[in-house]
Motif scaffolding. Structure first.
Motif, PDB file in Angstrom:
ATOM      1  N   GLN A   1       0.822  -1.200   0.000  1.00 51.40           N
ATOM      2  CA  GLN A   1       0.000   0.000   0.000  1.00 51.40           C
ATOM      3  C   GLN A   1       0.861   1.258   0.000  1.00 51.40           C
ATOM      4  N   GLU A   2       1.958   1.237   0.756  1.00 48.36           N
ATOM      5  CA  GLU A   2       2.872   2.383   0.774  1.00 48.36           C
ATOM      6  C   GLU A   2       3.500   2.599  -0.597  1.00 48.36           C
ATOM      7  N   ALA A   3       3.877   1.514  -1.257  1.00 48.61           N
ATOM      8  CA  ALA A   3       4.475   1.629  -2.591  1.00 48.61           C
ATOM      9  C   ALA A   3       3.466   2.188  -3.589  1.00 48.61           C
ATOM     10  N   ILE A   4       2.232   1.732  -3.510  1.00 46.44           N
ATOM     11  CA  ILE A   4       1.189   2.236  -4.414  1.00 46.44           C
ATOM     12  C   ILE A   4       0.908   3.706  -4.128  1.00 46.44           C
ATOM     13  N   ALA A   5       0.860   4.080  -2.849  1.00 40.87           N
ATOM     14  CA  ALA A   5       0.652   5.489  -2.490  1.00 40.87           C
ATOM     15  C   ALA A   5       1.791   6.351  -3.032  1.00 40.87           C
ATOM     16  N   GLU A   6       3.008   5.828  -2.958  1.00 43.26           N
ATOM     17  CA  GLU A   6       4.162   6.563  -3.494  1.00 43.26           C
ATOM     18  C   GLU A   6       4.048   6.732  -5.004  1.00 43.26           C
ATOM     19  N   LEU A   7       3.582   5.692  -5.692  1.00 43.29           N
ATOM     20  CA  LEU A   7       3.375   5.804  -7.141  1.00 43.29           C
ATOM     21  C   LEU A   7       2.355   6.893  -7.463  1.00 43.29           C
ATOM     22  N   PHE A   8       1.256   6.939  -6.710  1.00 45.19           N
ATOM     23  CA  PHE A   8       0.251   7.975  -6.934  1.00 45.19           C
ATOM     24  C   PHE A   8       0.834   9.370  -6.680  1.00 45.19           C
ATOM     25  N   ARG A   9       1.637   9.496  -5.609  1.00 43.26           N
ATOM     26  CA  ARG A   9       2.253  10.791  -5.286  1.00 43.26           C
ATOM     27  C   ARG A   9       3.175  11.239  -6.419  1.00 43.26           C
ATOM     28  N   VAL A  10       4.007  10.322  -6.879  1.00 46.61           N
ATOM     29  CA  VAL A  10       4.954  10.662  -7.946  1.00 46.61           C
ATOM     30  C   VAL A  10       4.204  10.938  -9.248  1.00 46.61           C
ATOM     31  N   THR A  11       3.137  10.216  -9.494  1.00 47.87           N
ATOM     32  CA  THR A  11       2.344  10.446 -10.706  1.00 47.87           C
ATOM     33  C   THR A  11       1.757  11.859 -10.701  1.00 47.87           C
ATOM     34  N   ARG A  12       1.261  12.299  -9.537  1.00 39.99           N
ATOM     35  CA  ARG A  12       0.735  13.676  -9.431  1.00 39.99           C
ATOM     36  C   ARG A  12       1.841  14.698  -9.692  1.00 39.99           C
ATOM     37  N   LEU A  13       3.021  14.441  -9.127  1.00 41.68           N
ATOM     38  CA  LEU A  13       4.143  15.355  -9.352  1.00 41.68           C
ATOM     39  C   LEU A  13       4.536  15.388 -10.830  1.00 41.68           C
ATOM     40  N   MET A  14       4.499  14.219 -11.473  1.00 40.43           N
ATOM     41  CA  MET A  14       4.841  14.176 -12.897  1.00 40.43           C
ATOM     42  C   MET A  14       3.795  14.932 -13.727  1.00 40.43           C
ATOM     43  N   ALA A  15       2.542  14.909 -13.296  1.00 40.95           N
ATOM     44  CA  ALA A  15       1.510  15.686 -13.989  1.00 40.95           C
ATOM     45  C   ALA A  15       1.804  17.174 -13.861  1.00 40.95           C
ATOM     46  N   ASN A  16       2.279  17.597 -12.679  1.00 39.04           N
ATOM     47  CA  ASN A  16       2.659  19.004 -12.494  1.00 39.04           C
ATOM     48  C   ASN A  16       3.837  19.372 -13.402  1.00 39.04           C
ATOM     49  N   VAL A  17       4.810  18.492 -13.467  1.00 32.57           N
ATOM     50  CA  VAL A  17       5.976  18.736 -14.323  1.00 32.57           C
ATOM     51  C   VAL A  17       5.529  18.803 -15.783  1.00 32.57           C
ATOM     52  N   SER A  18       4.623  17.930 -16.150  1.00 28.68           N
ATOM     53  CA  SER A  18       4.104  17.924 -17.517  1.00 28.68           C
ATOM     54  C   SER A  18       3.437  19.259 -17.846  1.00 28.68           C
ATOM     55  N   ASN A  19       2.711  19.797 -16.893  1.00 30.36           N
ATOM     56  CA  ASN A  19       2.091  21.112 -17.080  1.00 30.36           C
ATOM     57  C   ASN A  19       3.163  22.183 -17.275  1.00 30.36           C
ATOM     58  N   ASN A  20       4.234  22.117 -16.489  1.00 25.81           N
ATOM     59  CA  ASN A  20       5.333  23.067 -16.629  1.00 25.81           C
ATOM     60  C   ASN A  20       5.991  22.953 -18.006  1.00 25.81           C
ATOM     61  N   VAL A  21       6.145  21.728 -18.496  1.00 26.37           N
ATOM     62  CA  VAL A  21       6.738  21.523 -19.819  1.00 26.37           C
ATOM     63  C   VAL A  21       5.845  22.155 -20.890  1.00 26.37           C
ATOM     64  N   ASN A  22       4.539  21.986 -20.749  1.00 26.16           N
ATOM     65  CA  ASN A  22       3.618  22.612 -21.707  1.00 26.16           C
ATOM     66  C   ASN A  22       3.750  24.133 -21.694  1.00 26.16           C
ATOM     67  N   GLN A  23       3.878  24.711 -20.489  1.00 24.27           N
ATOM     68  CA  GLN A  23       4.045  26.158 -20.383  1.00 24.27           C
ATOM     69  C   GLN A  23       5.362  26.607 -21.006  1.00 24.27           C
ATOM     70  N   LEU A  24       6.430  25.820 -20.789  1.00 22.98           N
ATOM     71  CA  LEU A  24       7.728  26.148 -21.391  1.00 22.98           C
ATOM     72  C   LEU A  24       7.660  26.065 -22.919  1.00 22.98           C
ATOM     73  N   ALA A  25       6.963  25.064 -23.414  1.00 19.38           N
ATOM     74  CA  ALA A  25       6.827  24.916 -24.873  1.00 19.38           C
ATOM     75  C   ALA A  25       6.050  26.084 -25.456  1.00 19.38           C
ATOM     76  N   LYS A  26       5.001  26.493 -24.765  1.00 17.81           N
ATOM     77  CA  LYS A  26       4.204  27.633 -25.234  1.00 17.81           C
ATOM     78  C   LYS A  26       5.069  28.895 -25.270  1.00 17.81           C
ATOM     79  N   TYR A  27       5.850  29.094 -24.193  1.00 21.11           N
ATOM     80  CA  TYR A  27       6.743  30.255 -24.133  1.00 21.11           C
ATOM     81  C   TYR A  27       7.771  30.190 -25.262  1.00 21.11           C
TER      82      TYR A  27
END
Length: 131
Positions: free
Chosen positions: A70-96
């Protein structure tokens, strides 16, 4: 003429090897009839007694508790959310970069952050795969 070795001797011992130090600790485990049936079935499949099955299972280095999973799965979800944030930042950088004609200096930091997160995902997946 030498006697033929038995199958048991060829393919493993019937019991654990004697210990140099005397075994003095004994554990008792209470189980329900349903749990007993499951333990018996698993032991039969492995051709061992229930006590031996429990001992070998407990001593297995690759054992994983449901809490660890359960801890490993929770960590995967946490990292997945962070990767979604990074993905948003990449989109903003590409737009810029598309509007300004240059790639901002902050982009290197975003790429580094993404690589760290991707490594964390790989670590968790490996940990889950080993169990």
């Amino acid at each position: 003429m030498m006697a033929e070795p038995s199958e048991r001797r060829l393919f493993g011992r019937a019991r654990r090897a004697n210990s140099v130090v005397a075994r003095k600790k004994f554990y008792s485990v209470y189980v329900s009839p349903d749990e007993d049936a499951k333990l018996q079935a698993r032991a039969v499949v492995r051709k061992v007694t229930v006590p031996r099955f429990l001992f070998e299972s407990a001593m297995n280095a690759h054992i994983e508790t449901s809490t660890e999973r359960q801890e490993a799965i929770a960590e995967l979800f946490r990292v997945t959310r962070l990767m979604a944030n990074v993905s948003n930042n990449v989109n903003q950088l590409a737009k810029y970069a598309n509007s300004e004609g240059q790639f901002p200096a902050e982009a290197a930091g975003v790429v580094a952050e993404y690589r760290v997160l991707a490594g964390q995902v790989e670590d968790v997946i490996e940990r889950l795969a080993e169990s």
